[in-house]
Design a protein around this motif. Structure first.
Motif, short mmCIF file in Angstrom:
data_model
loop_
_atom_site.label_atom_id
_atom_site.label_comp_id
_atom_site.label_asym_id
_atom_site.label_seq_id
_atom_site.Cartn_x
_atom_site.Cartn_y
_atom_site.Cartn_z
N HIS A 97 12.92 -3.38 10.57
CA HIS A 97 12.60 -4.79 10.67
C HIS A 97 13.82 -5.61 11.08
N GLU A 114 7.34 -10.36 9.35
CA GLU A 114 7.18 -9.40 10.45
C GLU A 114 6.45 -8.16 9.97
N THR A 115 5.57 -7.67 10.84
CA THR A 115 4.92 -6.37 10.62
C THR A 115 5.20 -5.50 11.82
N VAL A 117 4.45 -1.44 13.57
CA VAL A 117 3.67 -0.22 13.54
C VAL A 117 4.08 0.62 14.75
N TRP A 131 -1.58 -2.07 8.29
CA TRP A 131 -0.84 -3.16 7.66
C TRP A 131 -1.52 -3.65 6.39
N SER A 134 -0.75 -1.56 3.37
CA SER A 134 0.64 -1.62 2.91
C SER A 134 0.86 -2.96 2.22
N HIS A 137 3.21 -5.52 4.01
CA HIS A 137 2.67 -5.98 5.30
C HIS A 137 1.42 -6.84 5.09
N ARG A 138 0.61 -6.46 4.13
CA ARG A 138 -0.59 -7.23 3.79
C ARG A 138 -0.20 -8.66 3.39
N ILE A 140 2.32 -10.37 4.33
CA ILE A 140 2.72 -11.13 5.51
C ILE A 140 1.50 -11.53 6.33
N LEU A 141 0.62 -10.58 6.65
CA LEU A 141 -0.56 -10.89 7.47
C LEU A 141 -1.46 -11.92 6.81
#
Length: 171
Positions: A97, A114-115, A117, A131, A134, A137-138, A140-141
């Protein structure tokens, strides 16, 4: 002679007016709309740009299904940094990252996440699901702070797809 000065001054005023009038248009050009839908085409048939759009549509579907507002705009600065980061990962192979403080500073944002993959044959649906599975990541989204996005889909020398999504909140 006076006629030449008049024309020169008139031209200078006209150019200044054009610059001033151009500023709002340039400011508006800093974002562009995220598509609301994409065709359900096989991801293998899509360009990287079309995959980026499809990825944002899927992210917005996940956000909406979790009661969050959609991300309506891509951000030029954030998108440029996502593209650069994806190219860096593809070039170096270092899958890490970026310091989000850099995104905040360079793009004048108040928050950034940021995510990332990387894999082969990944569809936008699979990327988003990875995402969401995780916790970091979840978060963030599905952050309610996210308002704009920068997205990059890049291919590396091993035939893998690299996805970079930067979500930001503008000041």
């Amino acid at each position: 002679m006076q006629h030449a000065r008049f024309i020169s001054r008139f031209a200078a005023i006209g150019m200044a007016a054009a610059v001033v009038c151009g500023v709002p248009a340039a400011a508006e050009a800093k974002t562009w709309s995220v598509p609301r839908a994409v065709s359900a085409t096989d991801p293998a048939d899509l360009t990287n740009s079309e995959l980026e759009d499809a990825l944002m549509v899927r992210i917005n579907q996940a956000r909406a299904s979790n009661g969050l507002r959609k991300i309506w705009n891509f951000d030029v600065c954030t998108d440029k940094l996502a593209e650069q980061w994806g190219e860096r990962i593809a070039r170096t192979g270092l899958f890490e990252h970026r310091d989000q403080g850099e995104v905040i500073r360079r793009c004048n944002k108040s928050w950034a996440g940021e995510t990332l993959v990387r894999g082969t044959g990944l569809s936008p649906e699979e990327m988003v699901q990875l995402w969401l599975d995780s916790p970091g990541h979840r978060e963030i989204l599905l952050s309610p702070r996210a308002r704009r996005a920068g997205v990059a889909i890049t291919d590396d020398g091993q035939g893998r797809t690299i996805g970079v999504v930067n979500l930001v909140r503008h000041n």
